[in-house]
Motif scaffolding. Structure first.
Motif, PDB file in Angstrom:
ATOM      1  N   MET A 109       0.909  -0.884  -0.107  1.00 43.75           N
ATOM      2  CA  MET A 109      -0.066  -0.177   0.211  1.00 43.75           C
ATOM      3  C   MET A 109       0.782   1.227   0.292  1.00 43.75           C
ATOM      4  O   MET A 109       1.761   1.408   0.629  1.00 43.75           O
ATOM      5  CB  MET A 109      -0.846   0.182   1.779  1.00 43.75           C
ATOM      6  CG  MET A 109      -2.353   1.196   1.261  1.00 43.75           C
ATOM      7  SD  MET A 109      -3.105   1.148   0.169  1.00 43.75           S
ATOM      8  CE  MET A 109      -3.842   3.089   0.504  1.00 43.75           C
ATOM      9  N   VAL A 110       0.769   1.718  -0.797  1.00 44.21           N
ATOM     10  CA  VAL A 110       1.738   3.113  -1.146  1.00 44.21           C
ATOM     11  C   VAL A 110       1.334   4.520  -0.933  1.00 44.21           C
ATOM     12  O   VAL A 110      -0.307   4.491  -0.528  1.00 44.21           O
ATOM     13  CB  VAL A 110       1.625   3.526  -2.455  1.00 44.21           C
ATOM     14  CG1 VAL A 110       2.315   4.743  -2.724  1.00 44.21           C
ATOM     15  CG2 VAL A 110       2.555   2.055  -3.706  1.00 44.21           C
ATOM     16  N   SER A 111       1.757   4.777   0.522  1.00 44.33           N
ATOM     17  CA  SER A 111       1.169   6.032   0.906  1.00 44.33           C
ATOM     18  C   SER A 111       0.983   6.967   0.444  1.00 44.33           C
ATOM     19  O   SER A 111       1.140   7.426  -0.942  1.00 44.33           O
ATOM     20  CB  SER A 111       1.664   6.697   2.279  1.00 44.33           C
ATOM     21  OG  SER A 111       3.033   7.002   1.865  1.00 44.33           O
ATOM     22  N   GLU A 112      -0.354   8.957   0.814  1.00 45.31           N
ATOM     23  CA  GLU A 112      -0.418   9.369  -0.296  1.00 45.31           C
ATOM     24  C   GLU A 112       0.622  10.031  -0.269  1.00 45.31           C
ATOM     25  O   GLU A 112       0.541  10.582  -1.776  1.00 45.31           O
ATOM     26  CB  GLU A 112      -1.396  10.716   0.372  1.00 45.31           C
ATOM     27  CG  GLU A 112      -2.392  10.218   0.309  1.00 45.31           C
ATOM     28  CD  GLU A 112      -3.771  11.548   0.787  1.00 45.31           C
ATOM     29  OE1 GLU A 112      -3.283  12.940   0.605  1.00 45.31           O
ATOM     30  OE2 GLU A 112      -4.382  11.244   2.162  1.00 45.31           O
ATOM     31  N   LEU A 113       1.869  10.335   0.503  1.00 44.45           N
ATOM     32  CA  LEU A 113       3.064  11.684   0.745  1.00 44.45           C
ATOM     33  C   LEU A 113       3.624  10.138  -0.989  1.00 44.45           C
ATOM     34  O   LEU A 113       4.192  11.708  -2.003  1.00 44.45           O
ATOM     35  CB  LEU A 113       3.927  11.172   1.966  1.00 44.45           C
ATOM     36  CG  LEU A 113       5.044  12.110   2.024  1.00 44.45           C
ATOM     37  CD1 LEU A 113       5.127  13.429   1.477  1.00 44.45           C
ATOM     38  CD2 LEU A 113       5.365  12.358   3.192  1.00 44.45           C
TER      39      LEU A 113
END
Ligand SMILES: [Ca+2]
Ligand SMILES: [Ca+2]
Length: 98
Positions: free
Chosen positions: A1-5
């Protein structure tokens, strides 16, 4: 899961390379590439100033730390960081008014 940042960082890298790969050194922005990037990606922030033909020259001079006439990624992030700080200042001001 890639974060928003992490997504934001990836976008920054992709945008830079989309423009830097158009001519000359693939990993640096020439003045023409810089102009296209500013017009294409930062039009909202630079609407007023981009009408002045000297603005791109001025921005290039300010960003080009190592004076090689091109803007590399390290120099480019300085521009993004300073614009982001300016936006945040504006955002905080708006919050204070509420
Ligand atoms: Ca280039
Ligand atoms: Ca440079």
């Amino acid at each position: 899961m890639v974060s928003e940042l992490e997504q934001a960082m990836e976008s920054l890298i992709q945008v830079f390379h989309t423009y830097s790969g158009r001519e000359g050194d693939k990993y640096k922005l020439s003045k023409a590439e810089m102009k296209l990037l500013l017009q294409g990606e930062l039009g909202f922030f630079l609407t007023q100033s981009s009408k002045d033909p000297n603005t791109v020259d001025q921005i290039m001079r300010d960003l080009d730390e190592n004076k090689d006439g091109e803007v590399d990624f390290q120099e480019f992030v300085v521009l993004v960081a300073s614009l982001t700080v300016a936006c945040n200042d504006f955002f905080v001001e708006q919050l204070k008014k509420q």
